[in-house]
Design an enzyme around this catalytic site. Sequence first.
Site, PDB file in Angstrom:
ATOM      1  CE1 TYR B 166      17.383  21.920 -11.879  1.00 12.77           C
ATOM      2  CE2 TYR B 166      15.629  22.788 -13.234  1.00 12.77           C
ATOM      3  CZ  TYR B 166      16.783  22.055 -13.109  1.00 12.77           C
ATOM      4  OH  TYR B 166      17.339  21.457 -14.199  1.00 12.77           O
ATOM      5  CD  GLU B 173      10.627  24.367 -17.618  1.00 16.02           C
ATOM      6  OE1 GLU B 173      11.271  23.496 -18.230  1.00 16.02           O
ATOM      7  OE2 GLU B 173      11.162  25.236 -16.910  1.00 16.02           O
TER       8      GLU B 173
END
Lengths: 312, 243
Positions: B166, B173
């Site tokens: 994660y 991102e």
Amino acid sequence: MSRTTFFEVEVLDGRTRQQLCFLDKVEPHATIGEIKSLFHKSYQQLYPARQDLKLDPKGKSLRDDDVLQNLPVGTTATIYFKDLGPQVGWTMVFLAEYLGPLFIYLLFYFRAPYIYSHQDVFTSSPYSVVTLACACHTCHYIKRLIEAIFVHRFSHGTMPLRTIVRNCVYYWAFSAWLAFYINHPLYTPPSYGDMQVNYALAIFVLCELGNFSIHVALNNLKAEGGPKCRRFPHPTKNPFTWLFFFVSCPNYTYEVGAWASFSVMTQCLPVALFTFLAFIQMTIWAKGKHKTYSREFKDYPQLRMPIIPLLL
Amino acid sequence: MSAPAMGTTKTAHSDVAPKKKRGPGALATAYLVIYNVVMTAGWLVIAVGLVRAYLARGSYHGLYYSIEKPLKFFQTGALLEVLHCAVGIVPSSVVLTGFQVLSRVFLTWAVTHSVREVQNEDSVLLFVSAWTITEIIRYSFYTFSLLNHLPYLVKWARYTFFLVLYPMGVTGELLTVYAALPYVQKTGLYSVTLPNKYNFSFDYHTFLILTMVSYIPLFPQLYFHMMRQRKKVLCHVEEYKTE
């Protein structure tokens, strides 16, 4: 010689099951509301509106007017407590939600400093539609404030603080966003000119009057009926209320109409977006209300739709 | 974001305390099994594609191009999951699932695809790898759960790998969006300026910055939610001994 059996009430925390309060010598005909007041005496911060009392931690909340001896409890009642968080009275809620947009829009209309570029500070738009839009927006929120103070009667006393903050952010931010464009120095007036503006204005005014008429009608319904006698709204002599023939919640219908006409009048996409979102929310509320009415009243008119005549 | 869909941890194939199962019917189950198998296979294709491209080129650079098409296809295909929730064959929240899938689709199309210049960035490889491993585990988890035959290893992986994947995905991102900023500003991509007929404006550059800022409140919430789920699921295995 005392013939009344007093009740004992122990209040436990719904989550931890810890005993928070023990009340003895409680009158059998005491209401939950009175028990909340007694509980409040032990916990200053937890005023009655903040208390959620239940007989079963996973069950339904008890109403303030429930009477202790009518509840399925022995002479020692166990009640579970949950803190609903800070609450605010409905009138305060509406004041906060409506005063914000009112003043924020005016800030943009008068082009207060730091919004647009330096040379545009305190200038005004050459277009009459911009002034008209300001008048409409302002009157809309003044009307809402008047209704909140003088017309509406609220069934629940309060609303959680969190919800108000969220609602206010939404209303305030959106009105800032749409005011920004309408009052912008580079604003483009409607493509069809005065005709578009005037027709839209006429519909706006009609919808505002309609919305107000419905609020008054709903208010009178509550006043005549009282809490025990429940009736559903009917059309009255006022032509604006004749929308009740077709919809359960004409106040929402008129509200959508007002905002839709405001969008057309200003030919501003952000306003149209706001209208769309408001329409979705009000449709959800209208459907809920319609369902409640239909379930509660066997003679509920079949023709009525929740919000849009014949359609939705 | 790269987290496995939050809402789907409370799926019909629940492996926590015995809950009221509102599971899908037989036909829906069959469909879902096929869907999840296809998705697992798809992301395996992407994984294999990445490894092969790396071995062929000998560097981490520019691997995006070798898996561009399957990535777009399978990530966009995940939109079906929103439909599954809406229809009710998967008891997750439409809003939550929608939000998760949309953020992935946004990154795939509105950032990586649209801003050609970032496609060579290493940050793209970072989030693509994170997504690939996560999705392979997640879809196989659902497949096994639907077939009522969930190996502990898969369950463990689902609730453990995210601890690294994660943050890895989020970093990739964010770096990618950050890399895209100057190009978006220069070209005015997806932006609308005043004056125009509908009195509207949109600055994609500012929007991207706001998106990056939104990670600050959102990422910890989702991460800690998954950690709590992990504790619930993995630490209660001894009590229920379902496998």
